[in-house]
Scaffold this motif. Structure first.
Motif, mmCIF file in Angstrom:
data_model
loop_
_atom_site.group_PDB
_atom_site.id
_atom_site.type_symbol
_atom_site.label_atom_id
_atom_site.label_comp_id
_atom_site.label_asym_id
_atom_site.label_seq_id
_atom_site.Cartn_x
_atom_site.Cartn_y
_atom_site.Cartn_z
ATOM 1 N N CYS A 1 0.845 -1.222 0.000
ATOM 2 C CA CYS A 1 0.000 0.000 0.000
ATOM 3 C C CYS A 1 0.865 1.251 0.000
ATOM 4 C CB CYS A 1 -0.883 0.034 1.243
ATOM 5 S SG CYS A 1 -2.271 -1.067 1.155
ATOM 6 N N ALA B 1 -4.530 -2.505 -5.193
ATOM 7 C CA ALA B 1 -5.054 -3.870 -4.977
ATOM 8 C C ALA B 1 -4.775 -4.340 -3.553
ATOM 9 C CB ALA B 1 -4.432 -4.822 -5.983
ATOM 10 N N ASN C 1 -7.343 -2.914 -1.274
ATOM 11 C CA ASN C 1 -8.624 -3.632 -1.435
ATOM 12 C C ASN C 1 -8.599 -4.943 -0.645
ATOM 13 O OD1 ASN C 1 -9.558 -1.643 -3.062
ATOM 14 N ND2 ASN C 1 -9.093 -2.701 -4.984
ATOM 15 N N GLU C 2 -7.450 -5.556 -0.609
ATOM 16 C CA GLU C 2 -7.325 -6.821 0.126
ATOM 17 C C GLU C 2 -7.477 -6.573 1.637
ATOM 18 O OE1 GLU C 2 -4.148 -9.100 -1.578
ATOM 19 O OE2 GLU C 2 -4.250 -10.537 0.095
ATOM 20 N N VAL D 1 -9.229 -4.170 2.926
ATOM 21 C CA VAL D 1 -10.664 -3.902 3.132
ATOM 22 C C VAL D 1 -11.431 -5.222 3.187
ATOM 23 C CG1 VAL D 1 -12.734 -2.847 2.123
ATOM 24 C CG2 VAL D 1 -10.568 -1.623 2.062
ATOM 25 N N ALA D 2 -11.146 -6.087 2.224
ATOM 26 C CA ALA D 2 -11.853 -7.375 2.171
ATOM 27 C C ALA D 2 -11.608 -8.183 3.446
ATOM 28 C CB ALA D 2 -11.391 -8.162 0.961
ATOM 29 N N LYS E 1 -13.240 -5.661 6.689
ATOM 30 C CA LYS E 1 -14.463 -4.832 6.658
ATOM 31 C C LYS E 1 -15.544 -5.359 7.605
ATOM 32 C CE LYS E 1 -16.275 -7.060 2.505
ATOM 33 N NZ LYS E 1 -16.560 -6.934 1.079
ATOM 34 N N TYR F 1 -6.663 4.631 4.664
ATOM 35 C CA TYR F 1 -6.070 4.822 3.332
ATOM 36 C C TYR F 1 -5.253 6.112 3.278
ATOM 37 C CZ TYR F 1 -5.925 5.496 -1.751
ATOM 38 O OH TYR F 1 -5.509 5.711 -3.037
ATOM 39 N N ASP G 1 -18.388 -2.210 -0.906
ATOM 40 C CA ASP G 1 -17.116 -2.055 -1.641
ATOM 41 C C ASP G 1 -17.231 -0.989 -2.736
ATOM 42 O OD1 ASP G 1 -15.903 -3.906 -0.072
ATOM 43 O OD2 ASP G 1 -16.204 -5.578 -1.444
ATOM 44 N N GLN H 1 -15.048 2.344 -2.932
ATOM 45 C CA GLN H 1 -14.167 2.589 -4.084
ATOM 46 C C GLN H 1 -14.422 3.962 -4.691
ATOM 47 O OE1 GLN H 1 -11.518 1.096 -5.111
ATOM 48 N NE2 GLN H 1 -11.796 -0.383 -3.443
ATOM 49 N N SER I 1 -11.503 6.725 -4.841
ATOM 50 C CA SER I 1 -10.962 7.132 -6.144
ATOM 51 C C SER I 1 -10.694 8.641 -6.197
ATOM 52 C CB SER I 1 -11.924 6.724 -7.256
ATOM 53 O OG SER I 1 -13.144 7.399 -7.078
#
Lengths: 198, 175
Positions: free
Chosen positions: A15, A21, A24-25, A27-28, A31, A60, B63, B67, B71
């Protein structure tokens, strides 16, 4: 635990190198845990989801300042805790004649729990379990913020004492005594369920 | 140990977070106290219920919403190291220590300050060339100088700005 920490560390390093990506991982991976923690703190609903999003946005934005002395787990829960505290202060300030949170949220929670099928018990047990869940959720929301944070992090999210010390910035003795008080309060509130041996 | 000492330890006892000695004390007490045993069992069941409580899950569009928000953002650059150091130094856990250090510092400064006063008095007595004496001398010089040059503004302050006594010598020269 170490494997998880190592995986988290590599995700953070990615990050910090602007790898979307990897975030996002993260977050997944977190979360639902963060959302569950926030729901238990402020009550379920749209606010909880917004606060969860805010937690990840703040993570983030500050990912480059992340220091490896903390774990990702601890860091995210710390951000979520601060966001919940801010939110509750804001709510208190804005709504002078606020309706008690637990009453409003218990209804929402009932809806959410209706969606989760539980086939382990017969209908009577299911009803009792649902009632108990409701009672527990209410008891958790009724706790003072400091006690609630500790019991949620330890007994629901499974964090170690040392991690909680870092999140709430308190010594070990304080964490232990808050946890004892929180458990004792909950135990008293659901004592009729405990005695009826669910 | 009595029940009121044992009860607060039950929570940490369940988590195996007590010292060996406390664990032994609690074990020994539980062997003979049914009331504390009941409390322990109830607390264990409470923890189990909390552990098994149904979890909430985010909605399906979580999600996508996140996003969209992300962004539009960029991670902030790393803060400067000294800010990190300062914020760590002044974290709430260390504030009592900082408070104690500040009080100690103030006491030390006050001690030094009050210790210096008598020394100053001694110095004034020992060495007569101090401000008070110089002003007295300047007054005399001013009187002499203004008698010679009545149009010039020679105040005591101006004379004081020339501690070398140049004005005095000028006054002598003009005389």
């Amino acid at each position: 635990m170490t494997a998880v920490s190592n995986a988290d560390t590599s995700l953070i390093l990615r990050c910090q190198d602007n790898d979307a990506a990897a975030f996002n991982e993260i977050v997944a991976r977190y979360k639902n845990r963060v959302y569950n923690y926030i729901c238990r703190t402020v009550g379920p609903g749209a606010d909880a989801e917004d606060l969860t999003q805010e937690t990840f946005i703040r993570a983030y934005m500050n990912i480059k300042s992340f220091q490896s002395r903390a774990t990702l787990n601890t860091w995210l829960f710390r951000i979520a805790t601060n966001i919940c505290i801010d939110h509750q202060r804001k709510v208190k300030r804005i709504q002078s004649n606020i309706v008690p949170l637990q009453r409003e949220d218990a209804d929402n929670e009932e809806d959410v729990q209706m969606d989760i099928p539980d086939t382990r018990y017969n209908p009577e047990d299911m009803l009792l379990t649902k009632e108990l869940n409701k009672e527990l959720s209410k008891a958790l929301l009724d706790l003072p913020e400091k006690l609630r944070t500790v019991i949620l992090l330890h007994d629901i999210e499974g964090l170690a004492y040392e991690e909680i010390m870092e999140i709430v910035d308190c010594p070990l003795g304080t964490v232990k005594s808050r946890l004892f008080n929180a458990r004792q309060t909950i135990r008293k509130k659901i004592s009729h369920y405990l005695n009826s041996s669910v | 140990m009595k029940c009121d000492k044992i009860q607060p330890m039950l929570s940490a006892f369940i988590d195996n977070a007590l010292s060996a000695r406390d664990t032994w004390e609690v074990d020994r007490h539980l062997a003979e106290c049914h009331e504390c045993q009941r409390s322990l069992n109830e607390m264990k069941r409470t923890i189990k219920l909390l552990h098994d409580i149904s979890a909430f899950e985010v909605s399906a569009d979580f999600d996508a919403k996140l996003q969209t928000k992300l962004s539009e953002l960029q991670p902030k650059p790393d803060r400067l190291m000294w800010i990190k150091g300062l914020s760590r130094m002044f974290r709430p856990r260390l504030l009592p220590a900082w408070g104690a250090a500040s009080i100690l510092g103030i006491v030390l400064v006050m001690m030094v300050f009050f210790n210096q006063k008598p020394i100053r008095t001694v110095n004034m007595n020992t060495f007569p060339a101090t401000e008070a004496n110089f002003v007295q001398q300047a007054k005399v010089q001013n009187m002499a100088f203004s008698a010679v040059n009545p149009l010039e503004d020679v105040s005591i302050a101006n004379l004081s700005a020339h501690p070398s006594g140049q004005l005095g010598s000028n006054a002598n020269a003009s005389e």
